[in-house]
Scaffold this motif. Structure first.
Motif, mmCIF file in Angstrom:
data_model
loop_
_atom_site.group_PDB
_atom_site.id
_atom_site.type_symbol
_atom_site.label_atom_id
_atom_site.label_comp_id
_atom_site.label_asym_id
_atom_site.label_seq_id
_atom_site.Cartn_x
_atom_site.Cartn_y
_atom_site.Cartn_z
ATOM 1 N N PHE A 97 -2.366 -11.229 3.811
ATOM 2 C CA PHE A 97 -3.589 -10.471 3.539
ATOM 3 C C PHE A 97 -4.125 -9.889 4.846
ATOM 4 N N SER A 98 -4.006 -8.556 4.971
ATOM 5 C CA SER A 98 -4.514 -7.846 6.148
ATOM 6 C C SER A 98 -5.697 -6.969 5.742
ATOM 7 N N GLY A 99 -6.189 -6.191 6.683
ATOM 8 C CA GLY A 99 -7.266 -5.245 6.388
ATOM 9 C C GLY A 99 -8.472 -5.518 7.255
ATOM 10 N N GLY A 131 4.862 -6.632 11.931
ATOM 11 C CA GLY A 131 4.291 -5.528 11.170
ATOM 12 C C GLY A 131 5.347 -4.722 10.441
ATOM 13 N N GLY A 132 4.904 -3.550 9.990
ATOM 14 C CA GLY A 132 5.803 -2.625 9.291
ATOM 15 C C GLY A 132 6.221 -1.529 10.241
ATOM 16 N N GLY A 133 6.460 -0.356 9.702
ATOM 17 C CA GLY A 133 6.719 0.796 10.547
ATOM 18 C C GLY A 133 8.158 1.256 10.613
ATOM 19 N N LEU A 134 9.067 0.587 9.871
ATOM 20 C CA LEU A 134 10.449 1.087 9.866
ATOM 21 C C LEU A 134 10.427 2.512 9.305
ATOM 22 N N GLY A 135 11.041 3.429 10.029
ATOM 23 C CA GLY A 135 10.874 4.844 9.705
ATOM 24 C C GLY A 135 11.691 5.314 8.511
ATOM 25 N N GLU A 182 7.239 -6.447 7.848
ATOM 26 C CA GLU A 182 6.607 -6.099 6.565
ATOM 27 C C GLU A 182 6.615 -4.591 6.338
ATOM 28 N N PRO A 183 7.790 -4.021 6.105
ATOM 29 C CA PRO A 183 7.855 -2.578 5.878
ATOM 30 C C PRO A 183 7.281 -2.173 4.524
ATOM 31 N N GLY A 184 6.726 -0.972 4.476
ATOM 32 C CA GLY A 184 6.287 -0.370 3.216
ATOM 33 C C GLY A 184 7.081 0.905 2.974
ATOM 34 N N LEU A 194 -3.551 -14.307 13.926
ATOM 35 C CA LEU A 194 -4.494 -13.383 14.574
ATOM 36 C C LEU A 194 -3.828 -12.020 14.739
ATOM 37 N N ARG A 195 -4.501 -10.987 14.237
ATOM 38 C CA ARG A 195 -3.986 -9.631 14.427
ATOM 39 C C ARG A 195 -4.502 -9.108 15.757
ATOM 40 N N VAL A 196 -3.564 -8.822 16.644
ATOM 41 C CA VAL A 196 -3.945 -8.407 17.996
ATOM 42 C C VAL A 196 -3.433 -6.994 18.242
ATOM 43 N N ALA A 219 6.754 6.798 -0.995
ATOM 44 C CA ALA A 219 5.828 6.090 -0.100
ATOM 45 C C ALA A 219 4.633 6.969 0.247
ATOM 46 N N TYR A 220 3.447 6.409 0.088
ATOM 47 C CA TYR A 220 2.205 7.132 0.416
ATOM 48 C C TYR A 220 2.156 8.472 -0.318
ATOM 49 N N GLY A 221 2.596 8.470 -1.567
ATOM 50 C CA GLY A 221 2.581 9.680 -2.390
ATOM 51 C C GLY A 221 1.357 9.679 -3.284
ATOM 52 N N PHE A 229 0.658 -14.969 15.119
ATOM 53 C CA PHE A 229 0.086 -13.647 15.405
ATOM 54 C C PHE A 229 0.674 -12.588 14.484
ATOM 55 N N HIS A 230 -0.115 -11.538 14.329
ATOM 56 C CA HIS A 230 0.285 -10.369 13.535
ATOM 57 C C HIS A 230 0.131 -9.159 14.449
ATOM 58 N N LEU A 231 1.231 -8.442 14.656
ATOM 59 C CA LEU A 231 1.232 -7.405 15.694
ATOM 60 C C LEU A 231 1.730 -6.060 15.163
ATOM 61 N N HIS A 232 1.317 -5.726 13.926
ATOM 62 C CA HIS A 232 1.662 -4.421 13.333
ATOM 63 C C HIS A 232 1.218 -3.303 14.287
ATOM 64 N N ALA A 233 2.119 -2.343 14.539
ATOM 65 C CA ALA A 233 1.815 -1.396 15.610
ATOM 66 C C ALA A 233 1.973 0.067 15.239
ATOM 67 N N VAL A 234 2.728 0.400 14.202
ATOM 68 C CA VAL A 234 3.116 1.797 14.057
ATOM 69 C C VAL A 234 3.547 2.056 12.619
ATOM 70 N N SER A 235 3.620 3.328 12.240
ATOM 71 C CA SER A 235 4.256 3.698 10.978
ATOM 72 C C SER A 235 5.320 4.742 11.259
ATOM 73 N N ASN A 236 6.327 4.758 10.420
ATOM 74 C CA ASN A 236 7.382 5.775 10.475
ATOM 75 C C ASN A 236 8.051 5.873 11.849
ATOM 76 N N CYS A 237 8.419 4.738 12.419
ATOM 77 C CA CYS A 237 9.152 4.746 13.695
ATOM 78 C C CYS A 237 10.640 4.976 13.392
ATOM 79 N N LYS A 286 0.822 -1.206 0.000
ATOM 80 C CA LYS A 286 0.000 0.000 0.000
ATOM 81 C C LYS A 286 0.856 1.257 0.000
ATOM 82 N N ALA A 287 2.136 1.135 0.409
ATOM 83 C CA ALA A 287 3.011 2.319 0.404
ATOM 84 C C ALA A 287 3.252 2.833 -1.006
ATOM 85 N N CYS A 288 3.411 1.915 -1.955
ATOM 86 C CA CYS A 288 3.553 2.309 -3.357
ATOM 87 C C CYS A 288 3.188 1.114 -4.212
HETATM 88 C C1 PLP Z 1 0.585 -0.019 6.359
HETATM 89 C C2 PLP Z 1 0.932 -1.348 6.900
HETATM 90 C C3 PLP Z 1 2.252 -1.800 6.864
HETATM 91 C C4 PLP Z 1 3.398 -0.952 6.376
HETATM 92 O O1 PLP Z 1 3.620 0.133 7.194
HETATM 93 P P1 PLP Z 1 4.870 1.100 6.907
HETATM 94 O O2 PLP Z 1 4.776 2.130 7.954
HETATM 95 O O3 PLP Z 1 4.685 1.632 5.532
HETATM 96 O O4 PLP Z 1 6.101 0.269 7.018
HETATM 97 C C5 PLP Z 1 2.513 -3.076 7.335
HETATM 98 N N1 PLP Z 1 1.519 -3.862 7.807
HETATM 99 C C6 PLP Z 1 0.241 -3.454 7.849
HETATM 100 C C7 PLP Z 1 -0.794 -4.363 8.385
HETATM 101 C C8 PLP Z 1 -0.105 -2.192 7.404
HETATM 102 O O5 PLP Z 1 -1.366 -1.784 7.469
#
Ligand code: PLP
Length: 381
Positions: free
Chosen positions: A90-92, A220-224, A258-260, A134-136, A359-361, A179-187, A51-53
């Motif tokens: 597949f998330s969402g 998750g993603g979130g690498l800054g 899973e960085p974007g 499971l996304r928690v 990213a996210y442009g 488990f899937h524990l995506h927590a943040v973006s741009n850390c 989704k980032a690009c």
């Molecule tokens: C958006 C998203 C990512 C990627 O996040 P970045 O901050 O771009 O690395 C990874 N996993 C999930 C579930 C997301 O929604």
């Protein structure tokens, strides 16, 4: 951020028809970032969060160089498959029965990141036979731009529901992998990110104990990679993680990141030609063909995205030694790409290039507003 533009980007900008307005992508930049992540985190499986690009050339480069593609819609699943992804996640939070049937029919391995207990029932009804995680929503809030967990959000299930959800998944005969524990973006804080990842691994082990054999932990993603130039320090991240991922992998648990943003940010440039310059109320303005409906991030985040000038054949007046505000072609005062950057000179015909914009442009932009033509989409190699 202060580096000069790559020559091939300048050449691509100069080759655009006037009045120029374009996204320029270089998949090799994403491949290089991916190689850096792999070198720093050799024990980790790396997925690209598309989704980032979602430019097809970028997704194809990620499909070739990453372990797989993380998708957040049925449309992304189809695009990732078309790009040749060997593996999908597949998330969402609002997957439809049709999305879940598409996941069940996937010809390539696919793990569903399940966002709620209801989704488990829908998945079983769709006949999904692949692995599920499971996304928690848990843990402390991390420093970053978008908090997905550690705060009330619609992403994932409450930590208090995780045990019952695991039992439900097992009752339904689903293949519960972890488990899937995506927590943040741009850390940008490597130590904080490492603490999140270590804690995610340890928590997953505790949560699975006595219930199912844990095989998958996705932090998750979130690498800054901040659009103003900062990036997370991968060496510091690797150091703070120590050998934890290797120990989990040796014990049969796959650690996944899973960085974007971090991968896509340096792979895109937005270019827009100045069509007019003027001074109004003492403020210098450059108005471009294009704007925030092609590149919404500066307006969405409220920052000034730095730009470089590729000089063009100029027409009309020129402003010199001035702090110029760069605005787009929309009839709203919010259409601002940069609220003030000092330039030695600027005039109509110049092309402004915004780097680190991949990213996210284009993906998050609102290009239907006002009915202007879209940007050119150019891929360089
Ligand atoms: C958006 C998203 C990512 C990627 O996040 P970045 O901050 O771009 O690395 C990874 N996993 C999930 C579930 C997301 O929604």
């Amino acid at each position: 951020m202060n580096e000069p533009l790559p020559t091939k980007v300048v050449a691509a900008v100069q080759a655009l028809e006037s009045p120029a307005s374009a996204w320029i992508y270089d998949p090799a930049q994403l491949t290089a970032r991916l190689a850096a992540v792999r070198a720093a985190l050799p024990e980790w499986t790396v997925l690209y969060a598309m989704k980032a690009c979602a430019n097809p050339a970028i997704v194809a480069a990620a499909a070739a160089a990453a372990d797989g593609i993380e998708c957040a819609s049925g449309g992304e699943l189809a695009a990732a498959r078309a790009a040749g992804a060997a593996r999908l996640a597949f998330s969402g939070p609002a997957k439809t029965p049709a999305d879940l049937r598409a996941a069940a029919d996937s010809p390539v391995p696919l793990c569903v990141h399940v966002e709620s207990v209801r989704e488990l029932d829908l998945l079983a009804a769709a006949g999904f036979a692949g692995p599920v995680a499971l996304r928690v929503n848990r843990g402390r809030a991390l420093p970053g731009s978008h908090r997905m967990a550690g705060a009330p959000t619609p992403f994932g299930m409450d930590e208090a529901d995780a045990a019952a959800a695991a039992d439900r998944a097992l009752d339904l005969g689903l293949d519960l992998a972890g488990f899937h524990l995506h927590a943040v973006s741009n850390c940008l804080d490597a130590a904080a990110y490492a603490a999140h990842a270590l804690e995610a691994l340890a928590w997953s082990q505790r949560a699975a104990a006595g219930r199912f054999a844990l095989r998958y932990v996705n932090v998750g993603g979130g690498l800054g990679a901040d659009p103003r130039g900062d990036v997370i320090d991968l060496d510091a991240l690797a150091g703070a993680l120590g050998g934890a991922a290797g120990r989990f992998r040796a014990a049969g648990v796959e650690p996944v990141v899973e960085p974007g943003r971090y991968l896509a940010a340096p792979a895109g440039w937005y270019a827009a030609e100045v069509v007019d310059v003027k001074t109004v109320g003492g403020q210098a303005f450059a108005v471009v063909r294009g704007g925030t409906h092609h590149f919404r991030l500066p307006a969405a985040w409220g920052y000034a995205h730095p730009f470089r000038i590729v000089p063009g054949p100029r027409e009309g007046g020129v402003l010199t030694d001035v702090e110029v505000r760069v605005c787009g072609e929309l009839c709203t005062p919010r259409d601002v790409l940069n609220g003030g950057q000092w330039v030695s000179s600027i005039g109509a015909g110049d092309r402004l290039v915004f780097a680190d914009a991949g990213a996210y442009g284009w993906e998050i932009s609102h290009d239907r507003f006002l009915g202007h033509p879209g940007p050119d989409l150019v891929v360089i190699d």
